[in-house]
Design an enzyme around this catalytic site. Structure first.
Site, PDB file in Angstrom:
ATOM      1  N   GLU A  55      -0.054  -9.434  -0.886  1.00 24.61           N
ATOM      2  CA  GLU A  55      -1.486  -9.767  -0.816  1.00 24.61           C
ATOM      3  C   GLU A  55      -2.111  -9.765  -2.206  1.00 24.61           C
ATOM      4  OE1 GLU A  55      -2.222  -6.654   2.140  1.00 24.61           O
ATOM      5  OE2 GLU A  55      -3.005  -8.201   3.478  1.00 24.61           O
ATOM      6  N   ALA A  68       0.861  -1.181   0.000  1.00 26.67           N
ATOM      7  CA  ALA A  68       0.000   0.000   0.000  1.00 26.67           C
ATOM      8  C   ALA A  68       0.898   1.231   0.000  1.00 26.67           C
ATOM      9  CB  ALA A  68      -0.887  -0.015   1.238  1.00 26.67           C
ATOM     10  N   GLY A 120       0.824  -5.107   0.807  1.00 26.67           N
ATOM     11  CA  GLY A 120      -0.311  -5.223  -0.114  1.00 26.67           C
ATOM     12  C   GLY A 120       0.099  -5.826  -1.458  1.00 26.67           C
ATOM     13  N   GLU A 160       4.383  -5.175   7.190  1.00 29.67           N
ATOM     14  CA  GLU A 160       3.513  -4.172   7.826  1.00 29.67           C
ATOM     15  C   GLU A 160       3.859  -3.945   9.291  1.00 29.67           C
ATOM     16  OE1 GLU A 160       2.469  -6.515   5.745  1.00 29.67           O
ATOM     17  OE2 GLU A 160       0.821  -5.802   4.498  1.00 29.67           O
TER      18      GLU A 160
HETATM   19  N1  DAK Z   1       4.641   3.358  -0.476  1.00 35.39           N
HETATM   20  C1  DAK Z   1       5.041   4.562  -0.961  1.00 35.39           C
HETATM   21  N2  DAK Z   1       6.201   4.743  -1.588  1.00 35.39           N
HETATM   22  C2  DAK Z   1       7.025   3.691  -1.715  1.00 35.39           C
HETATM   23  C3  DAK Z   1       6.688   2.417  -1.218  1.00 35.39           C
HETATM   24  C4  DAK Z   1       5.415   2.251  -0.563  1.00 35.39           C
HETATM   25  N3  DAK Z   1       4.962   1.094  -0.107  1.00 35.39           N
HETATM   26  N4  DAK Z   1       7.704   1.572  -1.487  1.00 35.39           N
HETATM   27  C5  DAK Z   1       8.643   2.309  -2.127  1.00 35.39           C
HETATM   28  N5  DAK Z   1       8.228   3.576  -2.280  1.00 35.39           N
HETATM   29  C6  DAK Z   1       8.949   4.679  -2.901  1.00 35.39           C
HETATM   30  C7  DAK Z   1      10.054   5.193  -2.018  1.00 35.39           C
HETATM   31  O1  DAK Z   1       9.560   6.084  -1.064  1.00 35.39           O
HETATM   32  C8  DAK Z   1      10.962   5.854  -3.027  1.00 35.39           C
HETATM   33  O2  DAK Z   1      10.421   7.115  -3.352  1.00 35.39           O
HETATM   34  P1  DAK Z   1      11.393   8.418  -3.532  1.00 35.39           P
HETATM   35  O3  DAK Z   1      12.190   8.506  -2.273  1.00 35.39           O
HETATM   36  O4  DAK Z   1      12.222   8.073  -4.750  1.00 35.39           O
HETATM   37  O5  DAK Z   1      10.421   9.524  -3.774  1.00 35.39           O
HETATM   38  C9  DAK Z   1      10.819   4.959  -4.260  1.00 35.39           C
HETATM   39  O6  DAK Z   1       9.589   4.253  -4.085  1.00 35.39           O
HETATM   40  C10 DAK Z   1      11.923   3.950  -4.413  1.00 35.39           C
HETATM   41  O7  DAK Z   1      12.038   3.288  -3.179  1.00 35.39           O
HETATM   42  P2  DAK Z   1      13.461   2.914  -2.535  1.00 35.39           P
HETATM   43  O8  DAK Z   1      14.435   4.009  -2.807  1.00 35.39           O
HETATM   44  O9  DAK Z   1      13.195   2.520  -1.132  1.00 35.39           O
HETATM   45  O10 DAK Z   1      13.846   1.661  -3.448  1.00 35.39           O
HETATM   46  P3  DAK Z   1      14.700   0.383  -3.080  1.00 35.39           P
HETATM   47  O11 DAK Z   1      14.791  -0.382  -4.367  1.00 35.39           O
HETATM   48  O12 DAK Z   1      15.953   0.766  -2.370  1.00 35.39           O
HETATM   49  O13 DAK Z   1      13.810  -0.450  -2.028  1.00 35.39           O
HETATM   50  C11 DAK Z   1      11.781  -1.518  -1.262  1.00 35.39           C
HETATM   51  C12 DAK Z   1      12.632  -1.029  -2.467  1.00 35.39           C
HETATM   52  C13 DAK Z   1      10.480  -2.036  -1.825  1.00 35.39           C
HETATM   53  C14 DAK Z   1      12.520  -2.658  -0.525  1.00 35.39           C
HETATM   54  C15 DAK Z   1      11.572  -0.334  -0.280  1.00 35.39           C
HETATM   55  O14 DAK Z   1      11.129   0.800  -1.016  1.00 35.39           O
HETATM   56  C16 DAK Z   1      10.556  -0.638   0.784  1.00 35.39           C
HETATM   57  O15 DAK Z   1      10.883  -1.271   1.809  1.00 35.39           O
HETATM   58  N6  DAK Z   1       9.307  -0.157   0.588  1.00 35.39           N
HETATM   59  C17 DAK Z   1       8.269  -0.290   1.612  1.00 35.39           C
HETATM   60  C18 DAK Z   1       7.735  -1.697   1.658  1.00 35.39           C
HETATM   61  C19 DAK Z   1       6.634  -1.832   2.705  1.00 35.39           C
HETATM   62  O16 DAK Z   1       6.825  -1.502   3.889  1.00 35.39           O
HETATM   63  N7  DAK Z   1       5.454  -2.303   2.274  1.00 35.39           N
HETATM   64  C20 DAK Z   1       4.302  -2.431   3.142  1.00 35.39           C
HETATM   65  C21 DAK Z   1       3.442  -1.173   3.049  1.00 35.39           C
HETATM   66  S1  DAK Z   1       2.054  -1.244   4.151  1.00 35.39           S
HETATM   67  C22 DAK Z   1      -5.405  -2.501   4.717  1.00 35.39           C
HETATM   68  C23 DAK Z   1      -5.115  -3.142   3.511  1.00 35.39           C
HETATM   69  C24 DAK Z   1      -3.800  -3.293   3.113  1.00 35.39           C
HETATM   70  C25 DAK Z   1      -2.786  -2.773   3.904  1.00 35.39           C
HETATM   71  C26 DAK Z   1      -3.086  -2.150   5.084  1.00 35.39           C
HETATM   72  C27 DAK Z   1      -4.400  -2.023   5.493  1.00 35.39           C
HETATM   73  N8  DAK Z   1      -6.766  -2.351   5.135  1.00 35.39           N
HETATM   74  C28 DAK Z   1      -7.854  -2.781   4.217  1.00 35.39           C
HETATM   75  C29 DAK Z   1      -7.106  -1.826   6.407  1.00 35.39           C
HETATM   76  C30 DAK Z   1      -1.434  -2.909   3.428  1.00 35.39           C
HETATM   77  C31 DAK Z   1      -0.426  -2.217   3.985  1.00 35.39           C
HETATM   78  C32 DAK Z   1       0.890  -2.183   3.332  1.00 35.39           C
HETATM   79  O17 DAK Z   1       1.129  -2.741   2.285  1.00 35.39           O
END
Ligand code: DAK
Length: 256
Positions: A110, A64, A107, A130
């Site tokens: 998922e 997400a 997500g 998450e």
């Molecule tokens: N959201 C927003 N931006 C993201 C992102 C994300 N999930 N993942 C990456 N980006 C953005 C980064 O901020 C960066 O942007 P700039 O700084 O260039 O503006 C750009 O993409 C490139 O990212 P990185 O520089 O970090 O790239 P790397 O290749 O070094 O790393 C990475 C890639 C995927 C390992 C890293 O970006 C990362 O760890 N991203 C976050 C992964 C994460 O934590 N995912 C879980 C998100 S929470 C719900 C339903 C669903 C959900 C919740 C509730 N309900 C129905 C209640 C789901 C929640 C989630 O998925």
């Protein structure tokens, strides 16, 4: 610029590419809305028999969009009613093949688990991080992951936020097969093309019964299976496919 690109790489096959490479295909509300509209349209389109869903080489989807969630509370999350978006994919009557390269996190993982078949490039990474953000999966991550790989491996991933390589995911039962990264999408399209050439009523019944049956008591699930199997004996494609087999020729399927 469209956040979900659509191609028709083969007859009856649609290829959807998530298109936010600058954000690792993070699932923003806008992207999810586009995805939902596509799935609702494909559900009714007789020209679509199998769907391939992919991202790019770096990311299938990194979850997400954190930017869109950082400052909102539960009320706004509820008003967004994101489940409407997921439900369009969850209830797709057409088989979905996820072609996963790079990150499938949160997500994104998922989303891959909404597919019926998961083809993973060998560099793919699956995880539910998450917990590190102080939240938890909300689109099936706790339930589908536990059903796919068992509660103990799922709990380890969910509580520590650790991820799995494509090989580990394959061995755990989370993905259907692993390919070289450059072949992932082509392999998924080949599978979709094979499925699209099958009698569509049989394909639809198999998909529906497998999903519904997995969450039902076994006797009920077996009855569901029998009922659907009886029903298919009424299809034109069953008559044609069996006759063609006996006459040693290719069947001409009508989809009826
Ligand atoms: N959201 C927003 N931006 C993201 C992102 C994300 N999930 N993942 C990456 N980006 C953005 C980064 O901020 C960066 O942007 P700039 O700084 O260039 O503006 C750009 O993409 C490139 O990212 P990185 O520089 O970090 O790239 P790397 O290749 O070094 O790393 C990475 C890639 C995927 C390992 C890293 O970006 C990362 O760890 N991203 C976050 C992964 C994460 O934590 N995912 C879980 C998100 S929470 C719900 C339903 C669903 C959900 C919740 C509730 N309900 C129905 C209640 C789901 C929640 C989630 O998925």
């Amino acid at each position: 610029m469209s956040l979900v690109l659509e191609e028709r790489p083969a007859p009856y096959v649609v290829l959807l590419r998530l298109n936010r490479p600058e954000a690792r295909n993070a699932l923003s509300p806008e992207l999810r809305g586009e995805l939902r509209a596509k799935f609702l349209a494909m559900a009714e389109d007789p020209e679509v028999r199998a769907i391939v869903l992919t991202g790019d080489q770096k990311a299938f989807a990194a979850g997400a969009d954190i930017r869109s969630m950082v400052s909102i509370g539960p009320g706004e999350m509820m008003r967004r009613n994101d489940d409407l978006n997921w439900s369009a994919i969850r209830h797709s009557p057409k088989p979905i093949i996820a072609a996963v390269n790079g990150y499938a996190l949160g997500g994104g993982c998922e989303l891959a688990m909404h597919a019926d078949i998961i083809v993973a490039g060998e560099g793919a990474t699956f995880g539910q991080p998450e917990v590190k953000l102080g939240i938890m999966p909300g689109a099936g991550g706790t339930q589908r992951l536990a059903r796919a790989i068992g509660r103990y491996r799922a709990m380890l991933m969910l509580l520590t936020g650790s991820s799995m390589s494509a090989r580990e995911a394959y061995e755990a039962g989370l993905v259907s097969l692993v390919t070289p990264d450059d072949d992932t999408v082509a392999r998924a399209i080949a599978i979709a093309t094979t499925i699209a050439a099958m009698p569509p009523l049989a394909v639809a019944e198999i998909k529906q019964v497998l999903h519904a049956g997995l969450d039902a008591p076994l006797d009920t699930a077996l009855m569901l299976e029998r009922r659907a199997a009886y029903l298919l004996f009424d299809s034109e494609d069953k008559r044609e496919a069996m006759t063609a087999f006996l006459e040693k020729r290719k069947p001409v399927l009508s989809g009826r």
